[in-house]
Design an enzyme around this catalytic site. Structure first.
Site, PDB file in Angstrom:
ATOM      1  N   ALA A 199      -9.431   2.489  13.814  1.00  0.00           N
ATOM      2  CA  ALA A 199     -10.861   2.778  13.722  1.00  0.00           C
ATOM      3  C   ALA A 199     -11.352   2.103  15.009  1.00  0.00           C
ATOM      4  CB  ALA A 199     -11.152   1.331  12.671  1.00  0.00           C
ATOM      5  N   ARG A 204      -0.067   1.675   4.268  1.00  0.00           N
ATOM      6  CA  ARG A 204       1.306   0.672   3.920  1.00  0.00           C
ATOM      7  C   ARG A 204       2.089   1.286   3.608  1.00  0.00           C
ATOM      8  NH1 ARG A 204      -3.020  -1.619  -0.243  1.00  0.00           N
ATOM      9  NH2 ARG A 204      -3.297   0.266  -0.431  1.00  0.00           N
ATOM     10  N   CYS A 230      -6.229  -0.761  11.890  1.00  0.00           N
ATOM     11  CA  CYS A 230      -6.295  -1.542  12.260  1.00  0.00           C
ATOM     12  C   CYS A 230      -5.776  -2.800  12.919  1.00  0.00           C
ATOM     13  CB  CYS A 230      -7.865  -2.761  12.039  1.00  0.00           C
ATOM     14  SG  CYS A 230      -9.473  -1.550  11.687  1.00  0.00           S
ATOM     15  N   PRO A 251      -5.268   6.190  10.120  1.00  0.00           N
ATOM     16  CA  PRO A 251      -5.848   5.034  10.609  1.00  0.00           C
ATOM     17  C   PRO A 251      -5.335   2.796  10.103  1.00  0.00           C
ATOM     18  CG  PRO A 251      -7.216   5.607   9.502  1.00  0.00           C
ATOM     19  CD  PRO A 251      -6.638   7.010   8.907  1.00  0.00           C
ATOM     20  N   ARG A 257     -13.758  10.905   8.103  1.00  0.00           N
ATOM     21  CA  ARG A 257     -13.386   9.969   6.525  1.00  0.00           C
ATOM     22  C   ARG A 257     -14.205   9.606   5.663  1.00  0.00           C
ATOM     23  NH1 ARG A 257      -9.085   5.069   5.732  1.00  0.00           N
ATOM     24  NH2 ARG A 257      -7.444   6.151   4.972  1.00  0.00           N
ATOM     25  N   LEU A 279      -2.779   3.984  -1.935  1.00  0.00           N
ATOM     26  CA  LEU A 279      -1.424   4.073  -2.888  1.00  0.00           C
ATOM     27  C   LEU A 279      -0.252   5.644  -3.248  1.00  0.00           C
ATOM     28  CD1 LEU A 279      -2.462   1.387  -5.440  1.00  0.00           C
ATOM     29  CD2 LEU A 279      -1.028   1.041  -3.606  1.00  0.00           C
ATOM     30  N   TYR A 338     -18.553   0.681   6.403  1.00  0.00           N
ATOM     31  CA  TYR A 338     -18.939   0.950   8.023  1.00  0.00           C
ATOM     32  C   TYR A 338     -20.422   1.643   8.134  1.00  0.00           C
ATOM     33  CZ  TYR A 338     -14.539  -1.951   8.142  1.00  0.00           C
ATOM     34  OH  TYR A 338     -14.079  -2.643   7.688  1.00  0.00           O
ATOM     35  N   GLN A 388      -9.506   7.674  15.162  1.00  0.00           N
ATOM     36  CA  GLN A 388     -10.853   7.398  14.414  1.00  0.00           C
ATOM     37  C   GLN A 388     -12.197   6.607  15.117  1.00  0.00           C
ATOM     38  OE1 GLN A 388     -10.600   4.874  10.817  1.00  0.00           O
ATOM     39  NE2 GLN A 388     -11.381   5.672   9.317  1.00  0.00           N
TER      40      GLN A 388
HETATM   41  C1  LIG Z   1      -2.597  -2.816   7.754  1.00  0.00           C
HETATM   42  C2  LIG Z   1      -4.864  -2.266   7.567  1.00  0.00           C
HETATM   43  C3  LIG Z   1      -5.834  -1.631   8.364  1.00  0.00           C
HETATM   44  C4  LIG Z   1      -6.135  -0.429   8.121  1.00  0.00           C
HETATM   45  N1  LIG Z   1      -7.195  -0.351   8.587  1.00  0.00           N
HETATM   46  C5  LIG Z   1      -7.989   1.228   8.814  1.00  0.00           C
HETATM   47  C6  LIG Z   1      -8.821   1.271   9.617  1.00  0.00           C
HETATM   48  O1  LIG Z   1      -8.616   1.325  10.806  1.00  0.00           O
HETATM   49  N2  LIG Z   1      -9.700   2.295   9.174  1.00  0.00           N
HETATM   50  C7  LIG Z   1     -10.052   2.550   7.975  1.00  0.00           C
HETATM   51  O2  LIG Z   1     -10.243   4.010   7.416  1.00  0.00           O
HETATM   52  N3  LIG Z   1      -8.756   2.259   6.621  1.00  0.00           N
HETATM   53  C8  LIG Z   1      -7.888   1.425   7.746  1.00  0.00           C
HETATM   54  N4  LIG Z   1      -7.648   1.210   6.171  1.00  0.00           N
HETATM   55  C9  LIG Z   1      -6.942   1.719   4.964  1.00  0.00           C
HETATM   56  C10 LIG Z   1      -5.973   2.851   5.334  1.00  0.00           C
HETATM   57  O3  LIG Z   1      -5.973   3.771   6.088  1.00  0.00           O
HETATM   58  C11 LIG Z   1      -6.137   2.997   3.556  1.00  0.00           C
HETATM   59  O4  LIG Z   1      -7.151   4.339   3.710  1.00  0.00           O
HETATM   60  C12 LIG Z   1      -5.687   2.397   3.063  1.00  0.00           C
HETATM   61  O5  LIG Z   1      -4.456   1.513   3.698  1.00  0.00           O
HETATM   62  C13 LIG Z   1      -4.804   3.108   1.300  1.00  0.00           C
HETATM   63  O6  LIG Z   1      -3.550   3.773   1.858  1.00  0.00           O
HETATM   64  P1  LIG Z   1      -2.281   3.040   1.328  1.00  0.00           P
HETATM   65  O7  LIG Z   1      -2.821   2.771   0.606  1.00  0.00           O
HETATM   66  O8  LIG Z   1      -1.043   4.041   1.929  1.00  0.00           O
HETATM   67  O9  LIG Z   1      -2.379   1.755   2.129  1.00  0.00           O
HETATM   68  C14 LIG Z   1      -6.475   0.484   7.001  1.00  0.00           C
HETATM   69  C15 LIG Z   1      -5.209  -0.323   5.655  1.00  0.00           C
HETATM   70  C16 LIG Z   1      -4.336  -1.463   6.611  1.00  0.00           C
HETATM   71  C17 LIG Z   1      -2.989  -1.715   5.362  1.00  0.00           C
END
Ligand SMILES: Cc1cc2nc3c(=O)[nH]c(=O)nc-3n(C[C@H](O)[C@H](O)[C@H](O)COP(=O)(O)O)c2cc1C
Length: 372
Positions: A58, A326, A26, A24, A232, A303, A184, A101
């Site tokens: 979210a 990402r 945002c 997810p 989550r 990551l 949250y 979510q």
């Molecule tokens: C642009 C962006 C928005 C995010 N929004 C949410 C969200 O809405 N809900 C959530 O649980 N995590 C959110 N995250 C966290 C990601 O879901 C993820 O847990 C975190 O970026 C680590 O994973 P990654 O290394 O693959 O980026 C967000 C991350 C990014 C980069």
């Protein structure tokens, strides 16, 4: 050896084509909670990625439960109609599983979008509102403190989660992820850093878990039984005396007993004091522990960027699925490239079949093309 990453996965009654989940994310781009053209473009292109599941960002259960004024919400008829349009477009062109979510920001509500600085917008500033939380303790020092939820407030928030779940059911979403992480509202109840209550919702682990479990029950009771609901969870606050992995395992076991279909394991978010030890797959050991001790389908995140890394997490039994945030934004065809690297097959829209590289003749599931 076929790639484990591309094995189907069962989450409750929901069958995913592979173990790649779009985390997810945002977008801070909604208007009064309603999705717009950005969501159609953004979710539309991610839906063509070949991932097994996409979890919508979210999505707030009330205006007050948004992080920023631009958060997606599902608390009004207008929100529901706007999301229906986006989902109809996705469904017409992609077989991807789509979950949402469901979220309440609690004391992290009323913030600026990250690209505007991400600071709190105080209730007396334009566009700001008074946030609510388990206790009147602000997230950051010097911030406007939230209002502590009283019994009527807890009833209201529980009902808002259920009402959003009912709207999500009407929209045909395949599953719901309750946001119990990243500092949250529900995480605020779990963590002794944010929860200073002295009633039955604070103090002992059992008491701190009570409200998140009640919210789970309210959502589970509302959403159709054949569609999965999961949570989550942040497995640690990365702060001494904060929420930790032992509490996470206890919560996941309690959730399992109530019909939770999976656990999505992340970390952090409740305190600006957090000292995170970052590195490739840094949260995977927490997912592994939950998977081993709880036995629910477990999603690892954080990551995870390389196909071989993702494949090893699944092949070693550290998690049942990986979720990427990402890396999916950076490379929205990540699952295609992973399938190519691992010698697997992936779904691609027929309009794009001709892009299949010569050296990967069986990459796209069912692809065939001819011309006169
Ligand atoms: C642009 C962006 C928005 C995010 N929004 C949410 C969200 O809405 N809900 C959530 O649980 N995590 C959110 N995250 C966290 C990601 O879901 C993820 O847990 C975190 O970026 C680590 O994973 P990654 O290394 O693959 O980026 C967000 C991350 C990014 C980069």
């Amino acid at each position: 050896m076929p790639a484990h990453l591309f094995d189907p996965l069962q989450i409750g009654a929901l069958r995913l084509a592979n173990r790649i989940v779009i985390a997810p994310m945002c977008q801070y781009s909604a208007t009064a909670g309603s999705a717009g053209d950005w969501h159609l473009i953004h979710l539309g292109h991610l839906a063509l990625s070949g991932a097994g599941l996409m979890i919508l960002e979210a999505t707030a259960v009330s205006a007050e439960g948004r992080i920023t004024a631009g958060d997606l919400g599902l608390y009004s008829d207008a929100n529901e109609a706007a999301l229906a349009r986006v989902l109809a477009a996705i469904r017409a062109h992609s077989p991807i599983g789509v979950a949402m979510q469901v979220a309440h920001a609690g004391r992290k509500g009323s913030s600026q979008a990250p690209w505007d600085g991400g600071k709190q917008v105080r209730p007396d500033q334009p566009g700001g509102w008074k946030a609510v939380a388990p206790s009147a303790v602000p997230h950051g020092e010097g911030e406007d403190p939230p209002a502590a939820l009283d019994a009527a407030g807890l009833d209201r928030v529980r009902a808002e989660f259920a009402a959003t779940a009912a709207r999500a059911a009407r929209l045909g979403l395949d599953g719901l992820e309750i946001h119990g992480a990243h500092g949250y509202l529900l995480h605020q109840f779990l963590s002794p850093i944010a929860n200073k209550r002295t009633d039955r919702y604070g103090g002992s682990l059992e008491n701190r878990m009570r409200f998140p479990l009640e919210v789970f029950d309210a959502v589970r009771a509302t959403f159709p039984a054949e569609r999965p609901v999961w949570m989550r969870i942040s497995a640690t606050d990365w702060v001494p005396d904060g929420w930790n992995i032992e509490g996470t395992v206890a919560l996941a076991q309690a959730l399992k007993a109530r019909g939770c279909a999976a656990i999505h394991v992340t970390t952090g978010g409740v305190s600006p004091q957090q000292a995170i030890k970052l590195g490739p797959g840094y949260q995977v050991p927490y997912a592994h522990r939950v998977k081993t001790e709880v036995g629910l389908p477990t999603i690892a995140v954080g990551l995870i960027t390389e196909p071989e890394q993702a494949e090893a997490i699944i092949a070693n039994g550290e998690a049942d699925a990986v979720s990427l945030a990402r890396a999916m934004l950076y490379d929205p065809r990540w699952p295609w490239h992973a399938a190519a690297r691992l010698g697997a097959q992936v779904h691609a829209p027929k309009q794009y079949w001709r892009s299949q590289p010569r050296e990967f003749k069986n990459l796209f599931d069912g692809a065939s093309f001819g011309q006169r």
